[in-house]
Design a protein around this motif. Structure first.
Motif, PDB file in Angstrom:
ATOM      1  N   TYR A 157       0.837  -1.212   0.000  1.00 39.11           N
ATOM      2  CA  TYR A 157       0.000   0.000   0.000  1.00 39.11           C
ATOM      3  C   TYR A 157       0.873   1.264   0.000  1.00 39.11           C
ATOM      4  O   TYR A 157       0.588   2.235  -0.700  1.00 39.11           O
ATOM      5  CB  TYR A 157      -0.914   0.023   1.225  1.00 39.11           C
ATOM      6  CG  TYR A 157      -2.036  -1.001   1.245  1.00 39.11           C
ATOM      7  CD1 TYR A 157      -2.348  -1.774   0.135  1.00 39.11           C
ATOM      8  CD2 TYR A 157      -2.802  -1.180   2.394  1.00 39.11           C
ATOM      9  CE1 TYR A 157      -3.378  -2.708   0.169  1.00 39.11           C
ATOM     10  CE2 TYR A 157      -3.842  -2.113   2.443  1.00 39.11           C
ATOM     11  CZ  TYR A 157      -4.120  -2.879   1.328  1.00 39.11           C
ATOM     12  OH  TYR A 157      -5.143  -3.792   1.371  1.00 39.11           O
ATOM     13  N   GLY A 186       1.103   4.068  -3.011  1.00 35.88           N
ATOM     14  CA  GLY A 186       0.845   5.489  -2.771  1.00 35.88           C
ATOM     15  C   GLY A 186       1.953   6.368  -3.324  1.00 35.88           C
ATOM     16  O   GLY A 186       1.697   7.410  -3.941  1.00 35.88           O
ATOM     17  N   GLU A 242      -5.701   4.635   4.261  1.00 32.41           N
ATOM     18  CA  GLU A 242      -5.393   6.026   3.907  1.00 32.41           C
ATOM     19  C   GLU A 242      -4.020   6.451   4.427  1.00 32.41           C
ATOM     20  O   GLU A 242      -3.247   7.095   3.695  1.00 32.41           O
ATOM     21  CB  GLU A 242      -6.477   6.976   4.450  1.00 32.41           C
ATOM     22  CG  GLU A 242      -7.751   6.923   3.638  1.00 32.41           C
ATOM     23  CD  GLU A 242      -8.898   7.669   4.313  1.00 32.41           C
ATOM     24  OE1 GLU A 242      -9.498   8.537   3.665  1.00 32.41           O
ATOM     25  OE2 GLU A 242      -9.193   7.368   5.482  1.00 32.41           O
ATOM     26  N   SER A 243      -3.711   6.108   5.676  1.00 31.83           N
ATOM     27  CA  SER A 243      -2.407   6.531   6.227  1.00 31.83           C
ATOM     28  C   SER A 243      -1.258   5.780   5.544  1.00 31.83           C
ATOM     29  O   SER A 243      -0.200   6.349   5.300  1.00 31.83           O
ATOM     30  CB  SER A 243      -2.359   6.341   7.743  1.00 31.83           C
ATOM     31  OG  SER A 243      -2.553   4.989   8.071  1.00 31.83           O
ATOM     32  N   GLN A 247      -2.471   9.377   1.657  1.00 35.33           N
ATOM     33  CA  GLN A 247      -3.397  10.402   1.166  1.00 35.33           C
ATOM     34  C   GLN A 247      -4.814  10.093   1.632  1.00 35.33           C
ATOM     35  O   GLN A 247      -5.240   8.941   1.625  1.00 35.33           O
ATOM     36  CB  GLN A 247      -3.356  10.394  -0.377  1.00 35.33           C
ATOM     37  CG  GLN A 247      -3.922  11.640  -1.012  1.00 35.33           C
ATOM     38  CD  GLN A 247      -3.875  11.533  -2.542  1.00 35.33           C
ATOM     39  OE1 GLN A 247      -3.075  10.783  -3.096  1.00 35.33           O
ATOM     40  NE2 GLN A 247      -4.743  12.257  -3.213  1.00 35.33           N
ATOM     41  N   LYS A 248      -5.525  11.139   2.035  1.00 33.69           N
ATOM     42  CA  LYS A 248      -6.915  10.965   2.468  1.00 33.69           C
ATOM     43  C   LYS A 248      -7.801  10.847   1.233  1.00 33.69           C
ATOM     44  O   LYS A 248      -7.639  11.590   0.267  1.00 33.69           O
ATOM     45  CB  LYS A 248      -7.328  12.167   3.315  1.00 33.69           C
ATOM     46  CG  LYS A 248      -8.593  11.909   4.113  1.00 33.69           C
ATOM     47  CD  LYS A 248      -8.760  12.963   5.192  1.00 33.69           C
ATOM     48  CE  LYS A 248     -10.158  12.959   5.784  1.00 33.69           C
ATOM     49  NZ  LYS A 248     -10.701  11.645   6.094  1.00 33.69           N
ATOM     50  N   ALA A 249      -8.731   9.898   1.265  1.00 29.62           N
ATOM     51  CA  ALA A 249      -9.614   9.682   0.114  1.00 29.62           C
ATOM     52  C   ALA A 249     -10.562  10.863  -0.086  1.00 29.62           C
ATOM     53  O   ALA A 249     -10.961  11.520   0.876  1.00 29.62           O
ATOM     54  CB  ALA A 249     -10.435   8.407   0.320  1.00 29.62           C
ATOM     55  N   THR A 250     -10.909  11.139  -1.351  1.00 29.65           N
ATOM     56  CA  THR A 250     -11.903  12.174  -1.653  1.00 29.65           C
ATOM     57  C   THR A 250     -13.245  11.765  -1.071  1.00 29.65           C
ATOM     58  O   THR A 250     -14.021  12.579  -0.586  1.00 29.65           O
ATOM     59  CB  THR A 250     -12.066  12.321  -3.191  1.00 29.65           C
ATOM     60  OG1 THR A 250     -10.794  12.277  -3.816  1.00 29.65           O
ATOM     61  CG2 THR A 250     -12.780  13.604  -3.552  1.00 29.65           C
ATOM     62  N   LYS A 270     -15.424   8.052   0.677  1.00 30.78           N
ATOM     63  CA  LYS A 270     -15.324   6.700   1.213  1.00 30.78           C
ATOM     64  C   LYS A 270     -16.725   6.116   1.269  1.00 30.78           C
ATOM     65  O   LYS A 270     -17.665   6.810   1.624  1.00 30.78           O
ATOM     66  CB  LYS A 270     -14.741   6.769   2.629  1.00 30.78           C
ATOM     67  CG  LYS A 270     -13.712   5.712   2.951  1.00 30.78           C
ATOM     68  CD  LYS A 270     -12.894   6.078   4.177  1.00 30.78           C
ATOM     69  CE  LYS A 270     -13.685   6.026   5.456  1.00 30.78           C
ATOM     70  NZ  LYS A 270     -12.814   6.081   6.652  1.00 30.78           N
ATOM     71  N   TYR A 280     -12.319   3.190  -1.007  1.00 30.64           N
ATOM     72  CA  TYR A 280     -11.605   4.475  -0.987  1.00 30.64           C
ATOM     73  C   TYR A 280     -11.549   5.045  -2.409  1.00 30.64           C
ATOM     74  O   TYR A 280     -11.036   4.406  -3.316  1.00 30.64           O
ATOM     75  CB  TYR A 280     -10.190   4.268  -0.441  1.00 30.64           C
ATOM     76  CG  TYR A 280     -10.176   3.812   1.008  1.00 30.64           C
ATOM     77  CD1 TYR A 280     -10.225   4.732   2.055  1.00 30.64           C
ATOM     78  CD2 TYR A 280     -10.135   2.458   1.334  1.00 30.64           C
ATOM     79  CE1 TYR A 280     -10.234   4.332   3.384  1.00 30.64           C
ATOM     80  CE2 TYR A 280     -10.141   2.040   2.662  1.00 30.64           C
ATOM     81  CZ  TYR A 280     -10.189   2.977   3.685  1.00 30.64           C
ATOM     82  OH  TYR A 280     -10.198   2.557   4.990  1.00 30.64           O
ATOM     83  N   TYR A 333     -10.386   8.164  -4.826  1.00 31.16           N
ATOM     84  CA  TYR A 333      -9.521   9.325  -5.034  1.00 31.16           C
ATOM     85  C   TYR A 333      -9.793   9.887  -6.426  1.00 31.16           C
ATOM     86  O   TYR A 333      -9.500   9.237  -7.430  1.00 31.16           O
ATOM     87  CB  TYR A 333      -8.034   8.910  -4.922  1.00 31.16           C
ATOM     88  CG  TYR A 333      -7.636   8.399  -3.568  1.00 31.16           C
ATOM     89  CD1 TYR A 333      -7.100   9.257  -2.606  1.00 31.16           C
ATOM     90  CD2 TYR A 333      -7.797   7.052  -3.227  1.00 31.16           C
ATOM     91  CE1 TYR A 333      -6.730   8.786  -1.344  1.00 31.16           C
ATOM     92  CE2 TYR A 333      -7.434   6.580  -1.977  1.00 31.16           C
ATOM     93  CZ  TYR A 333      -6.913   7.446  -1.037  1.00 31.16           C
ATOM     94  OH  TYR A 333      -6.548   6.974   0.214  1.00 31.16           O
TER      95      TYR A 333
END
Length: 378
Positions: A323, A327, A348-349, A353-356, A358, A371, A373
């Motif tokens: 993962y 990223g 995400e961590s 990156q934080k998902a747009t 979920k 997730y 993006y």
């Protein structure tokens, strides 16, 4: 029967009801009610055929025979018996009864099944004018009695095998993704058939194959049979009309750029076999590689994947490292939209990156997050 309107219920996995409702509306049926695990609407018999052929994310297509309140077995028997079973089941029809009961006074499912069966037998004998036993040597009409808070729903299953059984999956991996869920994952994106589409953890190829079916507008049920093809009151001409429509609407000339890759050679081979069985052998490009080796010269595209979740202890660290690497690699593709389904709550961590957006979905009985993006406009 062919000209009369009936209530159709398309069942759906939890979280996919709205997707199935959209699919039903796209088929031209507007008055659609969305409930937990199902979508219901009124339509003619032809809709049963069209829904079985076209619904990508539904589990089954059922016909509502009747619904009522029942708090005693006498009520269940009498109200079941009052329904017009003979209009649907011929005198030689085979009609097993399955059931479920949730928060109802009549909680014994075997007793409910037995009583419904007896009531149908009595009604069929009367409607068909038979004094003795029913042979049940003919076509299959599977009845379901479902009780929820004392409300009884009696349906006939028109699909037979679940709609996820498209007829192309000859080989599969350890934890295969259902075809219906794969189709839903794709439909939750804004992908268009003229854009590149990648699955970097393709397993047995389900997501790329479903993408190709969507991309060329091929009916997912085109390659299989349905139990209602044998029903007396659904004519063979109606089935022919449904199949002709599916053939006419397919866009076999639509060029596609769909790619599937997996780290395991045997999965890439399984994907090739399944794509060939689906009649899509030349449309999808397969490659054995690590997900982190992804590279493209296109500025926009879509990645939709169901990566391993790392449920087993030994796999967890390896998956988490994958993962992280993914990223890092995908940060170089800001115009690409990335969609990942996983049960790993740290995604995400790890991805960085934080998902747009979920969305909670169930992969079988596994609670997962989808997730999403969204790619930047370029």
């Amino acid at each position: 029967m062919m000209n009369s309107y009936i209530t159709i219920i398309a069942t759906a996995a939890m979280g996919l009801e709205s997707i199935v409702a959209q699919e039903v509306k796209r088929l031209g049926y507007s008055e659609v009610n969305v409930e937990n695990g199902k979508v219901r609407f009124e339509a003619d018999i032809q809709a049963v055929i069209r829904c079985n052929l076209w619904l990508r994310s539904a589990d089954r297509v059922k016909i509502l025979i009747g619904e009522f309140e029942a708090t005693s077995y006498d009520e269940l028997f009498e109200q079941t018996k009052s329904l017009p079973w003979g209009d649907y089941i011929p005198e030689d029809g085979e009609f097993p009864v399955i059931g479920k009961s949730v928060k109802s006074k009549l909680y014994s499912v075997p007793d409910c099944q037995s009583i419904v069966k007896k009531a149908i037998v009595e009604k069929l004998k009367k409607q068909h004018g038979i004094a003795q036993w029913l042979p049940e040597t003919g076509s299959l009409y599977r009845v379901e009695v479902a009780l929820h808070k004392n409300k009884v729903e009696l349906t006939l299953d028109s699909s037979g095998s679940g709609l996820h059984k498209r007829g192309y999956r000859y080989q599969q991996g350890d934890a295969p993704l259902k075809e219906t869920l794969a189709a839903a994952l794709i439909q939750l994106t804004n992908w268009h058939p003229d854009q590149p589409f990648y699955d970097l953890f393709c397993g047995s190829g389900t997501i790329p194959i479903e993408a190709a079916l969507i991309g060329q507008n091929i009916a997912p049920g085109f390659n299989r049979s349905f139990v209602s093809e044998e029903w007396e009151w659904v004519s063979s001409e109606a089935w022919e009309r449904g199949l002709e429509e599916a053939e006419d609407l397919a866009n076999y000339d639509q060029p596609l750029a769909i790619y599937g890759s997996d780290i395991r050679h045997e999965m890439v081979e399984a994907s090739k076999t399944n794509a060939f069985e689906a009649g899509l052998g030349d449309l999808i490009q397969w490659k054995q590689m690590q997900a982190s080796d992804f590279a493209s010269d296109q500025s926009i595209g879509y990645i939709v994947s169901n990566p391993p979740y790392g449920e087993r202890l030994g796999d967890k660290k390896k998956i988490e490292e994958t993962y992280k690497q993914l990223g890092t690699v995908l940060r170089d593709y800001p115009g690409w939209s990335i969609y990942m389904l996983t049960a790993n709550e740290q995604f995400e961590s790890l991805f960085g990156q934080k998902a747009t957006k979920k969305r909670k979905l169930f992969n079988g009985f596994i609670k997962t997050d989808y997730y999403q993006y969204f790619g930047k406009r370029i």
